[in-house]
Write an enzyme that holds these catalytic residues in place. Structure first.
Site, PDB file in Angstrom:
ATOM      1  N   PRO A  32       0.818  -1.216  -0.232  1.00 16.77           N
ATOM      2  CA  PRO A  32      -0.335  -0.134  -0.131  1.00 16.77           C
ATOM      3  C   PRO A  32       1.268   0.756  -0.217  1.00 16.77           C
ATOM      4  CG  PRO A  32      -0.666  -1.383   1.324  1.00 16.77           C
ATOM      5  CD  PRO A  32       0.440  -2.102   1.225  1.00 16.77           C
ATOM      6  N   CYS A  33       0.478   2.444  -1.035  1.00 18.50           N
ATOM      7  CA  CYS A  33       1.143   3.260  -1.090  1.00 18.50           C
ATOM      8  C   CYS A  33       0.577   4.670  -0.198  1.00 18.50           C
ATOM      9  CB  CYS A  33       1.206   3.791  -2.685  1.00 18.50           C
ATOM     10  SG  CYS A  33      -0.201   4.050  -3.058  1.00 18.50           S
ATOM     11  N   ASN A  34      -0.224   4.456   0.225  1.00 18.30           N
ATOM     12  CA  ASN A  34      -1.701   5.400   1.458  1.00 18.30           C
ATOM     13  C   ASN A  34      -0.164   6.746   1.561  1.00 18.30           C
ATOM     14  OD1 ASN A  34      -3.064   2.912   1.438  1.00 18.30           O
ATOM     15  ND2 ASN A  34      -3.590   4.153   1.796  1.00 18.30           N
ATOM     16  N   SER A  35       0.830   5.732   2.600  1.00 15.60           N
ATOM     17  CA  SER A  35       2.146   6.490   3.149  1.00 15.60           C
ATOM     18  C   SER A  35       2.995   7.317   2.099  1.00 15.60           C
ATOM     19  CB  SER A  35       2.511   5.928   4.003  1.00 15.60           C
ATOM     20  OG  SER A  35       1.817   4.872   4.995  1.00 15.60           O
ATOM     21  N   PHE A  36       3.417   6.494   1.289  1.00 18.71           N
ATOM     22  CA  PHE A  36       4.003   7.776   0.276  1.00 18.71           C
ATOM     23  C   PHE A  36       4.331   8.248  -0.595  1.00 18.71           C
ATOM     24  CE2 PHE A  36       5.209   2.845   1.811  1.00 18.71           C
ATOM     25  CZ  PHE A  36       6.380   4.047   2.498  1.00 18.71           C
TER      26      PHE A  36
END
Length: 355
Positions: free
Chosen positions: A86-90
């Site tokens: 998951p890319c939510n943080s980046f």
């Protein structure tokens, strides 16, 4: 060279963009290929889409659950592994949270666990380009170190998919890892060159042409009259901020002037990036006089999914699935390079953009 079929496992598999590319990939001598073994995702609609299109309706190998509750040792042996954690943080859209104090930032570690437990011959990991700057770059280094310490030699590159025949400006970090003992034997992955694709027609006009009348997910969503009127002032390739003399009642109020707000595609150029979510004005808009947003099938076309690939779920769910996916054509090119690497076949390559 003998035939070899790599058994592929996936975490965070999404609707099947990576798997679609993997299944279409074959080495140039026809001897190396990839087959699905198991996959995991959290979202029920996404898992149904994957099951229908990748597994021909048999969901016994698709585990729909939170990865934190997944029994990794019970999944089964694999030779290859892929995951777009998951890319939510980046993502550059929104705040960078990274690894610290964020439930998504640590999910990449479950892929590391798969690598340590099954020791597949190779893996592919994907994330947004914004991952490079999370935590001033320190978070990305931690991720790379953890993947390497699982026993792999890494080749990290930012792929500009529009350079590989995908009709969209979509930039993603792809990490390919070859198990250390195989790398020591001379099996060394190289980044495939975009040169063979430089003459591809990647215009949005070509990408969205001749969609079959019976193609799934192709319904046109009805827009409010005010939105349609607003769109009528916007020319192909423009966004709302570029419109001169826009009537005051059609203006919008926002703290940041995001370039994709009420932006129409230019039929002579590649599409801008297909996104998974967003509020008013972020749905991507057709250049025609119809004054409409793209259909989900048109978004899927831009992402290079085949027309018979049917997404399951309501409109917003399908939009999300398409926007989060890896373009199958881009994935196929990288997988073919991996297969050629194992087949000992030379192919046009370039130096990785990151080391």
């Amino acid at each position: 060279m003998s035939k070899e079929v790599f058994r592929l496992g996936e975490l965070f598999c999404g609707p099947g963009g990576i798997a679609c590319g993997a299944h279409n990939a074959v080495s140039d001598d026809g001897e190396k290929s990839i087959v699905h073994v198991w996959a995991n995702d959290f979202d029920p609609d996404t898992c149904e889409t994957y099951t229908k299109n990748i597994c021909h309706g048999d969901g016994s190998s698709v585990y729909c659950s939170d990865v934190r509750e997944l029994d990794i040792p019970s999944l089964g042996p694999i030779d290859a592994f892929a995951y777009g954690f998951p890319c939510n943080s980046f993502s550059n859209v929104g705040e960078h949270q990274g690894l610290e104090n964020d439930k998504f930032g640590q999910l990449y570690t479950y892929g590391v666990e798969v690598l340590k437990y099954y020791q597949p011959k190779w893996f592919l990991a994907e994330n947004v380009s914004g991952i490079r700057s999370a935590g001033d770059g320190s978070h990305f280094k931690i991720i790379l170190d953890d993947l390497a310490n699982a026993g792999y030699t890494l080749v990290t590159n930012m792929y500009k998919f529009e350079e590989y025949g995908v009709p969209q400006t979509r930039h993603r970090i792809i990490i390919v890892g070859i198990r250390n003992d195989l790398d020591a034997q001379g099996i060394k992955f190289k980044v495939p060159s975009p040169e063979p694709y430089k003459n591809c027609d990647i215009s949005a006009g070509t990408a969205l042409a001749n969609i079959p009348a019976d193609a799934p997910n192709n319904e046109i969503r009805k827009l409010q009259d005010k939105v349609r009127l607003r769109l009528s002032y916007i020319k192909p390739g423009q966004n709302i901020w570029q419109v001169e003399n826009l009537p005051p009642e059609l203006m919008i109020k926002t703290r940041t002037k995001i370039s994709q707000i009420y932006r129409k595609l230019d039929p002579s150029k590649p599409s801008y990036t297909v996104t998974a979510a967003g509020g008013g004005g972020t749905f991507m808009y057709h250049w025609s006089d119809e004054q409409r947003e793209l259909t989900n099938r048109e978004r899927a076309r831009i992402q290079t999914f085949p027309d018979d690939f049917e997404f399951i779920g309501k409109y917003s769910s399908v939009r999300k699935q398409i926007g989060m996916a890896v373009p199958p054509k881009g994935a196929e090119i990288i997988f073919r390079a991996i297969l050629n690497t194992f087949a000992g076949i030379e192919y046009p390559s370039v130096e990785p953009s990151m080391s």
